[in-house]
Write a protein that holds these residues in place. Structure first.
Motif, PDB file in Angstrom:
ATOM      1  N   TRP A   1     -65.820 -55.626  31.471  1.00 45.40           N
ATOM      2  CA  TRP A   1     -66.311 -56.934  31.886  1.00 45.40           C
ATOM      3  C   TRP A   1     -65.261 -57.601  32.762  1.00 45.40           C
ATOM      4  O   TRP A   1     -64.090 -57.244  32.743  1.00 45.40           O
ATOM      5  CB  TRP A   1     -66.689 -57.807  30.683  1.00 45.40           C
ATOM      6  CG  TRP A   1     -65.673 -57.914  29.593  1.00 45.40           C
ATOM      7  CD1 TRP A   1     -64.703 -58.839  29.470  1.00 45.40           C
ATOM      8  CD2 TRP A   1     -65.556 -57.058  28.434  1.00 45.40           C
ATOM      9  NE1 TRP A   1     -63.972 -58.624  28.316  1.00 45.40           N
ATOM     10  CE2 TRP A   1     -64.477 -57.551  27.665  1.00 45.40           C
ATOM     11  CE3 TRP A   1     -66.253 -55.927  27.981  1.00 45.40           C
ATOM     12  CZ2 TRP A   1     -64.087 -56.956  26.467  1.00 45.40           C
ATOM     13  CZ3 TRP A   1     -65.854 -55.347  26.790  1.00 45.40           C
ATOM     14  CH2 TRP A   1     -64.793 -55.856  26.043  1.00 45.40           C
TER      15      TRP A   1
ATOM     16  N   GLN B   1     -65.852 -58.200  22.455  1.00 42.15           N
ATOM     17  CA  GLN B   1     -66.093 -58.822  23.756  1.00 42.15           C
ATOM     18  C   GLN B   1     -66.150 -60.338  23.634  1.00 42.15           C
ATOM     19  O   GLN B   1     -65.618 -61.063  24.490  1.00 42.15           O
ATOM     20  CB  GLN B   1     -67.377 -58.313  24.386  1.00 42.15           C
ATOM     21  CG  GLN B   1     -67.613 -58.946  25.753  1.00 42.15           C
ATOM     22  CD  GLN B   1     -68.826 -58.403  26.460  1.00 42.15           C
ATOM     23  OE1 GLN B   1     -69.423 -57.435  25.996  1.00 42.15           O
ATOM     24  NE2 GLN B   1     -69.189 -59.012  27.568  1.00 42.15           N
TER      25      GLN B   1
ATOM     26  N   LYS C   1     -69.412 -55.829  20.394  1.00 44.19           N
ATOM     27  CA  LYS C   1     -69.820 -57.159  20.876  1.00 44.19           C
ATOM     28  C   LYS C   1     -68.865 -58.231  20.361  1.00 44.19           C
ATOM     29  O   LYS C   1     -68.496 -59.159  21.095  1.00 44.19           O
ATOM     30  CB  LYS C   1     -71.241 -57.492  20.441  1.00 44.19           C
ATOM     31  CG  LYS C   1     -71.678 -58.888  20.891  1.00 44.19           C
ATOM     32  CD  LYS C   1     -73.023 -59.248  20.338  1.00 44.19           C
ATOM     33  CE  LYS C   1     -73.418 -60.669  20.780  1.00 44.19           C
ATOM     34  NZ  LYS C   1     -72.480 -61.699  20.287  1.00 44.19           N
TER      35      LYS C   1
ATOM     36  N   ASP D   1     -63.821 -62.909  25.625  1.00 44.19           N
ATOM     37  CA  ASP D   1     -64.365 -63.990  26.447  1.00 44.19           C
ATOM     38  C   ASP D   1     -63.611 -65.298  26.206  1.00 44.19           C
ATOM     39  O   ASP D   1     -63.409 -66.094  27.130  1.00 44.19           O
ATOM     40  CB  ASP D   1     -65.858 -64.191  26.150  1.00 44.19           C
ATOM     41  CG  ASP D   1     -66.722 -63.068  26.721  1.00 44.19           C
ATOM     42  OD1 ASP D   1     -66.219 -62.304  27.571  1.00 44.19           O
ATOM     43  OD2 ASP D   1     -67.888 -62.960  26.309  1.00 44.19           O
TER      44      ASP D   1
END
Length: 339
Positions: free
Chosen positions: A71, A48, A45, A52
């Motif tokens: 993603w 990610q 996480k 982002d």
């Protein structure tokens, strides 16, 4: 609980997206739950969240041939810039194994020259291997160069062939010309037939490549457009030693040689093989390598973790792109999260 819900939702969405499109013969990627595969979900996480911030178009994380996480728009095709060189390297591996190209051939042997000011006799002693390792010593103007490369390009005959590494579009474009001359084939059609189709790429077609010619050189560039999910298949092919579904698509020896550092570079611990960047073995383990392109295009393989990580960036959406160093940091985070 929130973390697991988010990753499970992403896995479901990814599995649906990845299964869309492509030819009937293409097998969709299988998606697995990260925790069941032994991944540290918290670290995944965090990786990610970092991605982002960078705003890539898509990221895919594949381990042991299964999608761990993805993603963004994994089906969106983008110009992968200098990743084209690693794609061409794969075609070279096939052509060399078939006896169509000899790495020891010089440009003089092959009749390769360029527009005035033409190549000198000394420059024509550069071999195909010199071009593959970006050590030709030929600093003629080239198509598809960045301003940075134009400014940094050394003077003509300042370094003999095989003695100095320079990230040189002339070498890469001339390799395209040599490939077409020696095989009699088109780069994009051959890639589609010899690589994309055998490994089940779902989005690529020969129309996703084009030749870019400029007045200062007779050797055009050959940019490709790829989706993240197709780029991941290419990465998996290299991770598996050029083998796909029981078929040896690229010679295993060529894959090993491509990911061997023959040249020191100006990128710190990164070396250069046959049109592939090599990554720091102290950080990523032996055999780790990367195809890298302007703006954040990347296909990385980390054999010690059985890992492929792909990033694509549509510069029409993110004009600043993503720095290579930032992708390498993301790769390191993902490798740390992997079992």
């Amino acid at each position: 609980m929130v973390i697991f819900m988010r990753l499970n939702f992403l896995a479901i969405v990814s599995a649906f997206i990845i299964s869309l499109g492509g030819g009937a013969s293409a097998q969709p990627w299988k998606t697995v739950e990260p925790s069941s595969a032994g991944w540290c979900v918290e670290r995944l996480k965090a990786a990610q969240d970092y991605a982002d911030i960078l705003k890539p178009t898509a990221v895919m994380v594949v381990q042991n041939g299964d999608v761990i996480a993805s993603w963004g728009e994994v089906t969106r095709k983008v110009n992968v810039a200098s990743v084209r060189r690693s794609l061409l390297s794969a075609l070279y591996g096939i052509a060399v194994s078939e006896g169509r190209i000899d790495l020891g051939s010089t440009l003089a042997d092959l009749g390769i020259d360029d527009k005035p000011p033409v190549l000198t006799g000394a420059e024509k002693q550069a071999t195909v291997r010199d071009l593959l390792t970006a050590c030709s010593g030929i600093y003629h103007a080239a198509a598809y160069e960045t301003d940075d490369i134009r400014q940094k390009r050394p003077g003509r005959e300042s370094h003999p062939p095989g003695t100095f590494w320079f990230y040189n579009n002339w070498d890469f474009n001339a390799l395209g010309a040599i490939y077409r001359q020696q095989t009699g084939g088109d780069i994009f059609r051959n890639f589609a037939e010899r690589i994309a189709q055998p490994i089940g790429m779902q989005d690529f077609s020969a129309e996703d490549g084009r030749y870019v010619a400029e007045r200062q050189s007779e050797h055009p560039a050959y940019p490709f457009r790829l989706s993240a999910r197709d780029a991941a298949r290419f990465g998996q092919l290299y991770l598996d030693g050029g083998r796909w579904d029981g078929r040896q698509v690229i010679p295993a020896s060529w894959v090993r040689e491509s990911a061997t550092a023959y040249s020191a570079t100006d990128r710190g611990s990164m070396g250069y093989g046959y049109l592939w960047w090599t990554l720091n073995p102290d950080v990523f383990g032996p055999g780790a390598a990367m195809a890298s392109g302007y703006g954040g295009q990347a296909i990385a393989i980390v054999p010690s973790k059985h890992l492929v990580v792909v990033q694509t960036v549509d510069l029409a959406q993110n004009a600043k792109g993503v720095r290579t160093s930032h992708f390498v940091k993301l790769l390191q985070q993902l490798a740390t999260a992997a079992p």
